[in-house]
Design a protein around this motif. Structure first.
Motif, mmCIF file in Angstrom:
data_model
loop_
_atom_site.group_PDB
_atom_site.id
_atom_site.type_symbol
_atom_site.label_atom_id
_atom_site.label_comp_id
_atom_site.label_asym_id
_atom_site.label_seq_id
_atom_site.Cartn_x
_atom_site.Cartn_y
_atom_site.Cartn_z
ATOM 1 N N SER A 1 -6.170 -0.030 3.019
ATOM 2 C CA SER A 1 -5.826 -1.274 2.325
ATOM 3 C C SER A 1 -4.959 -2.151 3.214
ATOM 4 N N GLN B 1 -7.549 -3.805 -4.882
ATOM 5 C CA GLN B 1 -7.702 -2.475 -5.452
ATOM 6 C C GLN B 1 -7.222 -2.457 -6.904
ATOM 7 N N ASP C 1 -11.562 -4.108 -1.608
ATOM 8 C CA ASP C 1 -10.828 -2.843 -1.571
ATOM 9 C C ASP C 1 -11.288 -1.977 -2.736
ATOM 10 N N GLU C 2 -12.086 -0.991 -2.434
ATOM 11 C CA GLU C 2 -12.640 -0.069 -3.433
ATOM 12 C C GLU C 2 -13.250 -0.800 -4.628
HETATM 13 MG MG LIG Z 1 -5.932 1.492 -0.640
#
Ligand SMILES: [Mg+2]
Ligand SMILES: Nc1ncnc2c1ncn2[C@@H]1O[C@H](COP(=O)(O)OP(=O)(O)OP(=O)(O)O)[C@@H](O)[C@H]1O
Lengths: 260, 338
Positions: A42, A83, A163-164
């Motif tokens: 991240s 995220q 992010d994810e």
């Molecule tokens: Mg992360």
């Protein structure tokens, strides 16, 4: 070349996170970053988005130093999906996606029909049209995640950092979102850079993968080169079985319990 | 959303005018609405109504009503901004210690008898204004870490500085025995004995502050998503935050210095407006200003008429009216700020 990163070092108040990282991402690539929790994925993404500043080294974005861009210029070129995305103001999902048009509007300019069209199309692509009028605070985690992706799409970015993005989604929407990103990538030449924990998805969709370990590059290359039993075992300290998906040949990974 | 502004602004303006007319006419002397309208539009010649009525309307009641409009609007607008960029539903214009700073200033002015300087001008508003601005400056500096002001830190240092300053206020109260009641009344907030000078002193700060906030209302929308998300959308986060803090503190400091601390308006009005009109600050800011003005003119009218010849501090009225109304709205509408 979208990103050229040289000797990137980063520390959060003397806690070193990234060490001597070199990386380049090509225009139009679908690029994934994988690695264990806390390795700095991240952080790397935030540095590339210009939110954090490197402690040492430098990042070039579209041929210029990233620092040269002002936030508004950046916001028209790249979008970011975080995220976590907690919002405590009761905006409707539509209003949130409309905020994606912020970098294109002057202070008192009212959104044009074109802005609304872009917003609607972004919501269609993320299957969020049916929740457009609901309050963002009432949505489920997965629904909110898709709204945030729609907001990023509404920015019309040429680079999309995520992010994810699939972390809170059920399998149907995981494939749905990944497919949309893939189409966006192939048809509209949007460069996709994502952090992702699901190695099967990473292997299936990515052109190239970066495997991070303790803030350093462990491996970069095509999915077959990076997602190998040896690499994964070494970096995640977990035994896995990896074979080839018979039809299309991407690496397929099977997790194995340590106790059973 | 943008339509609601065009739809409801005239409606609220009409309501405000009606309340203003009522407020002018009631009081220790009742003056009929028709007489007031006639006075305003000059169809009555001089001598056709008592001079005392003219004085009551134009020298006593109107300035006070205008002040209530400005203070009510200002507190509500500042409240909207504080809640938005601090991302905190509990924030009100006084949250970062502005009121405490103003109270220290006012207290010191009483202590050193600056309120009676030359027997004409009172330096209390000036002292309160300085105290308020100085407090914001300190709080901002305290929370500045490596060029950034994280809102949580800002909020926390505001609350800490505020409680330190309230202790100072108590100490000043303790020292200034004979002036104690003045300070207490000042703290309770009141619009009594104000004239046009106060109105014109307040107006420029309020206008500047509100216009700056409204010009940033789209950024304010984005800021509610958090500093990081705002940056990704193209907001120059720290610069914008600085501007927002300056503008909303200026409004708060100016209102506090003329009217003392009038609680609840700046907390409740933004919530009421958001509940009804959603969260788009391009709409919420101006409508909050209007609703705040209506609420305070109404409350202040009650404050000076309920227990004639006594005046109830208007802050008591705003809390007594506002809290139950807010609870009613909270129960009636599903509201997910919390
Ligand atoms: Mg992360
Ligand atoms: N704001 C911060 N201040 C200090 N340290 C931080 C901060 N954010 C992250 N870190 C630390 O930096 C390291 C890398 O964090 P980062 O969030 O980049 O990890 P990650 O690879 O994204 O992990 P995950 O897979 O859990 O999301 C971690 O050790 C984390 O504790």
């Amino acid at each position: 070349m979208i990103f050229e990163i040289e000797n990137l070092n980063f520390e959060y108040s003397s806690h070193i996170v990234l060490k001597d990282l070199n990386l380049s991402v090509l225009k139009g690539e679908f690029f994934s970053i994988i690695g264990p929790n806390g390795t700095g994925k991240s952080t790397l993404l935030r540095l590339m988005a210009g939110f954090l500043k490197p402690s040492r080294g430098n990042i070039k974005f579209m041929g210029y130093h990233l620092q040269k861009f002002n936030p508004l210029e950046l916001a028209r070129k790249r979008a970011f999906v975080s995220q976590d995305n907690f919002i405590n103001f009761p905006y409707t999902a539509y209003e949130i996606v409309l905020m994606g048009r912020f970098p294109y509007l002057r202070n008192f300019q009212i959104e044009t029909k074109e802005d609304h069209d872009i917003v609607r199309s972004a919501m269609e692509k993320t299957s969020t049209t049916h929740i457009a009028t609901r309050s963002i605070t009432d949505l489920s985690g997965g629904e909110r995640q898709r709204v945030m992706i729609a907001k990023a799409l509404a920015q019309n970015p040429s680079v999309l950092l995520l992010d994810e993005p699939t972390s809170g989604l059920d399998i149907n929407y995981q494939i749905d979102i990944m497919d949309h990103l893939r189409l966006l990538n192939r048809h509209e030449k949007v460069t996709i850079i994502m952090v992702i924990h699901d190695l099967n998805l990473a292997g299936q969709y990515s052109d190239r993968i970066l495997l991070l370990s303790k803030g350093r590059t462990y491996a970069t290359g095509s999915p077959e080169e990076v997602i190998t039993e040896q690499n994964i075992e070494e970096v995640f300290s977990l035994k896995v079985n990896i074979d080839k998906e018979p039809e299309r040949g991407f690496p397929r990974l099977m997790l194995i319990s340590r106790v059973l | 959303m943008k339509y609601s502004l065009f739809l409801y602004t005239p409606l609220f303006l009409l309501l405000l005018i009606i309340i203003i007319l009522i407020s002018i006419s009631v009081g220790s002397v009742n003056i009929s609405c028709f007489e007031i309208v006639d006075m305003c539009f000059g169809s009555l010649k001089e001598g056709q109504f008592p001079q005392s009525h003219w004085d009551i309307v134009f020298r006593i009641r109107l300035p006070r009503i205008f002040l209530a409009i400005l203070v009510g609007a200002g507190l509500s607008i500042a409240g909207v901004a504080f809640q938005a960029f601090l991302r905190n539903p509990l924030a009100d214009p006084y949250i970062v210690g502005v009121s405490a700073g103003a109270a220290v200033g006012a207290g010191l002015s009483f202590l050193f008898k600056l309120n009676l300087l030359f027997h004409v001008i009172s330096l209390t508003p000036v002292a309160a204004f300085m105290g308020a601005l100085f407090t914001v400056f300190i709080v901002y500096r305290l929370s500045l870490v490596r060029g950034k002001v994280p809102v949580e830190t800002f909020l926390l240092s505001g609350v800490i500085v505020g409680s330190f300053l309230w202790a100072l206020v108590s100490f000043v109260m303790f020292l200034s025995r004979e002036d104690l009641h003045r300070l207490i009344f000042w703290i309770m907030g009141s619009l009594a004995e104000k004239n046009w000078t106060d109105v014109f002193l307040l107006l420029p700060y309020l206008l500047t502050g509100s216009i700056i906030l409204w010009m940033n209302s789209r950024a304010l929308n984005v800021m509610t998503l958090g500093d990081e998300a705002s940056h990704y959308l193209g907001v120059e986060v720290e610069r914008t935050k600085f501007i927002l803090i300056i503008a909303s503190s200026l409004i708060t400091a100016a209102t506090v210095s003329v009217s003392g601390i009038i609680g609840f308006v700046g907390l409740i009005v933004p919530h009421i407006v958001r509940m009804i009109f959603g969260s788009d600050h391009r709409v919420v800011l101006p409508l909050s200003g209007l609703v705040g003005a209506i609420l305070l003119v109404f409350s202040d009218t009650l404050a000076r008429t309920l227990l004639v010849p006594m005046e109830i501090p208007v802050g008591i009225i705003t809390a007594l009216l506002g809290a139950p109304f807010f609870c009613y709205l909270l129960r009636k509408r599903k509201f997910s700020f919390f």
